[in-house]
Design a protein around this motif. Structure first.
Motif, PDB file in Angstrom:
ATOM      1  N   LEU A 417     -94.145 -43.821 -17.668  1.00 62.53           N
ATOM      2  CA  LEU A 417     -94.353 -42.996 -18.864  1.00 62.53           C
ATOM      3  C   LEU A 417     -95.242 -43.779 -19.826  1.00 62.53           C
ATOM      4  N   VAL A 418     -96.203 -43.093 -20.442  1.00 61.68           N
ATOM      5  CA  VAL A 418     -97.134 -43.711 -21.393  1.00 61.68           C
ATOM      6  C   VAL A 418     -96.918 -43.056 -22.753  1.00 61.68           C
ATOM      7  N   PHE A 419     -96.784 -43.870 -23.799  1.00 60.07           N
ATOM      8  CA  PHE A 419     -96.527 -43.379 -25.148  1.00 60.07           C
ATOM      9  C   PHE A 419     -97.693 -43.760 -26.063  1.00 60.07           C
ATOM     10  N   LEU A 420     -98.037 -42.826 -26.943  1.00 60.08           N
ATOM     11  CA  LEU A 420     -99.198 -43.032 -27.812  1.00 60.08           C
ATOM     12  C   LEU A 420     -98.880 -43.918 -29.005  1.00 60.08           C
ATOM     13  N   THR A 421     -97.624 -43.948 -29.439  1.00 62.88           N
ATOM     14  CA  THR A 421     -97.257 -44.750 -30.600  1.00 62.88           C
ATOM     15  C   THR A 421     -96.076 -45.645 -30.263  1.00 62.88           C
ATOM     16  N   GLU A 422     -95.930 -46.701 -31.031  1.00 59.36           N
ATOM     17  CA  GLU A 422     -94.817 -47.625 -30.839  1.00 59.36           C
ATOM     18  C   GLU A 422     -93.489 -46.949 -31.134  1.00 59.36           C
ATOM     19  N   GLU A 423     -93.477 -46.072 -32.139  1.00 57.11           N
ATOM     20  CA  GLU A 423     -92.230 -45.398 -32.499  1.00 57.11           C
ATOM     21  C   GLU A 423     -91.755 -44.479 -31.380  1.00 57.11           C
ATOM     22  N   GLU A 424     -92.679 -43.776 -30.724  1.00 52.83           N
ATOM     23  CA  GLU A 424     -92.299 -42.931 -29.589  1.00 52.83           C
ATOM     24  C   GLU A 424     -91.709 -43.777 -28.467  1.00 52.83           C
ATOM     25  N   TYR A 425     -92.312 -44.920 -28.216  1.00 55.06           N
ATOM     26  CA  TYR A 425     -91.806 -45.818 -27.175  1.00 55.06           C
ATOM     27  C   TYR A 425     -90.394 -46.306 -27.513  1.00 55.06           C
ATOM     28  N   LEU A 426     -90.178 -46.694 -28.766  1.00 56.74           N
ATOM     29  CA  LEU A 426     -88.862 -47.184 -29.168  1.00 56.74           C
ATOM     30  C   LEU A 426     -87.812 -46.087 -29.087  1.00 56.74           C
ATOM     31  N   ASN A 427     -88.170 -44.868 -29.500  1.00 57.10           N
ATOM     32  CA  ASN A 427     -87.219 -43.762 -29.419  1.00 57.10           C
ATOM     33  C   ASN A 427     -86.813 -43.487 -27.969  1.00 57.10           C
ATOM     34  N   HIS A 428     -87.798 -43.566 -27.064  1.00 60.05           N
ATOM     35  CA  HIS A 428     -87.489 -43.365 -25.652  1.00 60.05           C
ATOM     36  C   HIS A 428     -86.549 -44.456 -25.142  1.00 60.05           C
ATOM     37  N   MET A 429     -86.823 -45.697 -25.502  1.00 61.07           N
ATOM     38  CA  MET A 429     -86.000 -46.791 -25.030  1.00 61.07           C
ATOM     39  C   MET A 429     -84.578 -46.685 -25.577  1.00 61.07           C
ATOM     40  N   ARG A 430     -84.432 -46.216 -26.801  1.00 59.30           N
ATOM     41  CA  ARG A 430     -83.086 -46.072 -27.365  1.00 59.30           C
ATOM     42  C   ARG A 430     -82.311 -44.964 -26.666  1.00 59.30           C
ATOM     43  N   ARG A 431     -83.020 -43.898 -26.289  1.00 61.44           N
ATOM     44  CA  ARG A 431     -82.339 -42.776 -25.635  1.00 61.44           C
ATOM     45  C   ARG A 431     -82.039 -43.070 -24.165  1.00 61.44           C
ATOM     46  N   ALA A 432     -83.055 -43.546 -23.449  1.00 67.18           N
ATOM     47  CA  ALA A 432     -82.928 -43.661 -21.994  1.00 67.18           C
ATOM     48  C   ALA A 432     -82.373 -45.003 -21.535  1.00 67.18           C
ATOM     49  N   HIS A 433     -82.558 -46.049 -22.361  1.00 70.08           N
ATOM     50  CA  HIS A 433     -82.135 -47.386 -21.911  1.00 70.08           C
ATOM     51  C   HIS A 433     -81.325 -48.090 -23.003  1.00 70.08           C
ATOM     52  N   SER A 434     -80.479 -47.355 -23.677  1.00 65.14           N
ATOM     53  CA  SER A 434     -79.753 -47.911 -24.828  1.00 65.14           C
ATOM     54  C   SER A 434     -78.827 -49.049 -24.435  1.00 65.14           C
ATOM     55  N   SER A 435     -78.293 -49.010 -23.211  1.00 62.79           N
ATOM     56  CA  SER A 435     -77.343 -50.045 -22.799  1.00 62.79           C
ATOM     57  C   SER A 435     -78.013 -51.314 -22.285  1.00 62.79           C
ATOM     58  N   SER A 436     -79.324 -51.288 -22.151  1.00 60.55           N
ATOM     59  CA  SER A 436     -80.012 -52.426 -21.542  1.00 60.55           C
ATOM     60  C   SER A 436     -80.517 -53.441 -22.559  1.00 60.55           C
ATOM     61  N   PHE A 437     -80.806 -52.979 -23.791  1.00 54.71           N
ATOM     62  CA  PHE A 437     -81.435 -53.878 -24.757  1.00 54.71           C
ATOM     63  C   PHE A 437     -80.784 -53.712 -26.125  1.00 54.71           C
ATOM     64  N   THR A 438     -80.750 -54.808 -26.867  1.00 54.96           N
ATOM     65  CA  THR A 438     -80.355 -54.748 -28.279  1.00 54.96           C
ATOM     66  C   THR A 438     -81.569 -54.355 -29.110  1.00 54.96           C
ATOM     67  N   GLU A 439     -81.350 -54.041 -30.378  1.00 54.55           N
ATOM     68  CA  GLU A 439     -82.452 -53.613 -31.240  1.00 54.55           C
ATOM     69  C   GLU A 439     -83.505 -54.716 -31.418  1.00 54.55           C
ATOM     70  N   PRO A 440     -83.106 -55.963 -31.658  1.00 50.21           N
ATOM     71  CA  PRO A 440     -84.138 -57.020 -31.746  1.00 50.21           C
ATOM     72  C   PRO A 440     -84.927 -57.177 -30.442  1.00 50.21           C
ATOM     73  N   GLN A 441     -84.253 -57.025 -29.316  1.00 46.16           N
ATOM     74  CA  GLN A 441     -84.948 -57.128 -28.038  1.00 46.16           C
ATOM     75  C   GLN A 441     -85.943 -55.981 -27.857  1.00 46.16           C
ATOM     76  N   LEU A 442     -85.557 -54.783 -28.318  1.00 42.09           N
ATOM     77  CA  LEU A 442     -86.471 -53.638 -28.219  1.00 42.09           C
ATOM     78  C   LEU A 442     -87.730 -53.880 -29.045  1.00 42.09           C
ATOM     79  N   ARG A 443     -87.564 -54.430 -30.233  1.00 43.17           N
ATOM     80  CA  ARG A 443     -88.728 -54.701 -31.090  1.00 43.17           C
ATOM     81  C   ARG A 443     -89.659 -55.714 -30.424  1.00 43.17           C
ATOM     82  N   MET A 444     -89.083 -56.730 -29.859  1.00 42.29           N
ATOM     83  CA  MET A 444     -89.903 -57.732 -29.177  1.00 42.29           C
ATOM     84  C   MET A 444     -90.585 -57.128 -27.945  1.00 42.29           C
ATOM     85  N   LEU A 445     -89.865 -56.262 -27.225  1.00 45.41           N
ATOM     86  CA  LEU A 445     -90.433 -55.612 -26.050  1.00 45.41           C
ATOM     87  C   LEU A 445     -91.597 -54.704 -26.428  1.00 45.41           C
TER      88      LEU A 445
END
Length: 523
Positions: A417-445
């Motif tokens: 999946l390709v996302f045009l903005t960082e916020e769209e990418y973060l929203n996807h990661m929170r919805r689909a992979h919420s159990s895999s990463f913490t919030e600081p890890q998501l920001r770094m990713l």
């Protein structure tokens, strides 16, 4: 008091506590050295003691609220250091009170640490406050008006749009309107400064010198303290104090240290040791794309009318007095004497007082004007800040490259999946992979996964060129933006000169003649 004076007072107290700390346990000495290091690094990074335009006092002259916040924190740190100094005296003179005094000392230094932490948090605000405050006032409160007091900005914007359309017929309507608006905004900022500072140029605030921090003294030197040096804070002289510092010790020569601080030599930490704050000259070259590009940039002449007025009669005398083979040397010498006699002039665009000797150099004057242009604006249609003007090409390019970034998620559960903005990418990661990463890890990713997708532009968005001889398209586009920025500079009449920046056009910014001059200029 200025910020540099307040910070200097805090450093003076650090020096006094550092002097007293040599007789204490190395742990207490290290507490002072740690906070001294933090404070010195903050003062260095933000330019508290930097000279000229780089100083914090000068940068915050248009942001009194931020200035007051900084001085308040410095006053609080000063009071805490005074308490710490008092506790040091107690620890040195009264053995029976040393434990409570140490506790109070640690409490005082914790208060200092909190104040320094707040100063660090204010750093970004401090860096942005001055220029942004002035630009915001210009955009919201200042209006370009004609003789009758009517708003002349719509007509001026329309004039710029017509000029851009004629100069660059391939440009899109949206980008043409954005560039015209940026020209009006640039003009407003300069005219706003003239309305405030034309009669009194912006001058550099004198910065208080940074105190020199000396190493902690030896134990023998520490014993030279007398009761008469005690702070007047309810502490009375008594037998205990007199017995603690016998006169015989005061007369002895200092011996070599027996107890040294356990901390490294952070006590001599000066600003220059870690990060030397260099102040660019008022007329120094700007850190941006080189001026030599495809556009013929029409720079206004340097405002040296007063120098020329002084030079003309002397020139006539020299022509009559000197033979031709010695005339050129005599004329050059007289020109430099006139430059030094006048001293400085006011730049009509940034309203700073500039040395005549520097701006008489055409190259330095052009670089200075380039630094006043705020020439760069984002060229992407979907930009969230379409009216933001950038002063340096590096900042402008970094901003525009952000529009080319894309974020990919390669999880096997859903494919690529390709996302045009960082916020769209973060929203996807929170919805689909919420159990895999913490919030600081998501920001770094998200920061690591952003990748540019191809070149910024295939064609020049302003002129539409695809000429293969253009070695770097960014330089080509920057040339267009500088060209338009120079066209938007308001006219000015050089003092005591028979020429103006508009080759005879009126310099007043509030009259119909201004619009007429602009119309003739862009026809």
């Amino acid at each position: 008091m200025t910020i540099s004076e307040c910070a200097g007072s805090v450093l003076d107290l650090f020096q006094q506590c550092l002097t007293l700390s040599a007789s204490l346990h190395p742990r207490e000495a290290a507490l002072v050295e740690d906070q001294l290091t933090r404070f010195s690094l903050w003062a260095s990074s933000i330019g508290v003691f930097a000279p000229g335009r780089a100083s914090m006092d000068h940068r915050l002259r248009e942001a009194p609220d931020v200035h007051d916040a900084v001085t308040t924190l410095l006053d609080s740190a000063y009071d805490s250091m005074q308490d710490g100094k008092y506790c040091y005296y107690l620890s040195l003179l009264f053995v029976e009170t040393s434990a409570p005094a140490y506790e109070e000392l640690e409490s005082s230094l914790q208060s200092v640490a909190s104040d320094i932490t707040m100063l660090y948090r204010l750093s970004n605000t401090i860096r942005r406050a001055s220029k942004e405050s002035q630009d915001l006032k210009a955009a919201k409160t200042y209006c370009i008006r004609d003789d009758d007091g009517n708003d002349a900005e719509p007509l001026l914007r329309e004039l710029y749009e017509h000029y851009i359309r004629g100069k660059f017929p391939e440009i899109t309507d949206g980008l043409r309107e954005r560039l015209a608006s940026s020209m009006v905004l640039r003009r407003k900022r300069i005219l706003y400064k003239r309305s405030r500072y034309m009669k009194s140029a912006i001058r550099i605030t004198n910065t208080a010198p940074q105190p020199t921090i000396e190493p902690a003294p030896t134990t023998s030197q520490q014993q030279d303290l007398t009761v008469h040096q005690l702070p007047k804070k309810g502490l009375k002289e008594g037998p205990s104090a007199q017995n603690r510092v016998p006169p015989s010790l005061q007369e002895q020569e200092p011996a070599h240290s027996i107890v040294q601080s356990a901390a490294p030599s952070a006590t001599t930490l000066a600003a220059d040791s870690y990060k030397k704050v260099t102040t660019p000259s008022v007329v120094s070259a700007t850190k941006t794309i080189a001026l030599d590009n495809h556009e013929e940039l029409d720079f206004p002449p340097a405002p040296l009318g007063r120098v020329r007025q002084r030079y003309r009669p002397q020139k006539k005398l020299l022509w009559a007095e000197y033979h031709w083979n010695r005339l050129e040397v005599a004329l050059n010498a007289e020109w430099h004497r006139c430059l030094e006699a006048v001293g400085e002039v006011i730049c009509p665009f940034c309203l700073y007082a500039l040395p005549c000797v520097s701006i008489s150099d055409d190259k330095k004057w052009k670089h200075h004007v380039t630094g006043d242009l705020d020439a760069y604006v984002c060229l992407f249609d979907d930009c969230d800040t379409p009216n933001k003007l950038f002063n340096h090409s590096a900042d402008w390019l970094q901003h525009m490259r952000g529009h080319t970034l894309r974020w990919r998620c390669n999880s096997k559960s859903h494919g690529v999946l390709v996302f045009l903005t960082e916020e769209e990418y973060l929203n996807h990661m929170r919805r689909a992979h919420s159990s895999s990463f913490t919030e600081p890890q998501l920001r770094m990713l998200a920061e690591r996964n952003g990748r540019p997708m191809g070149p910024m532009f295939e064609l020049c968005p302003i002129c539409g060129t695809s000429d293969a001889t253009v070695t770097r398209l960014e330089d080509h586009i920057a040339g267009h933006l500088r060209f338009l920025a120079l066209k938007s500079l308001p006219a000015y009449e050089d003092a005591a000169s028979d020429t103006s920046s508009e080759k005879g056009s009126s310099a007043t910014s509030k009259t119909r003649s201004t619009l007429r001059d602009e119309s003739e200029r862009h026809t």
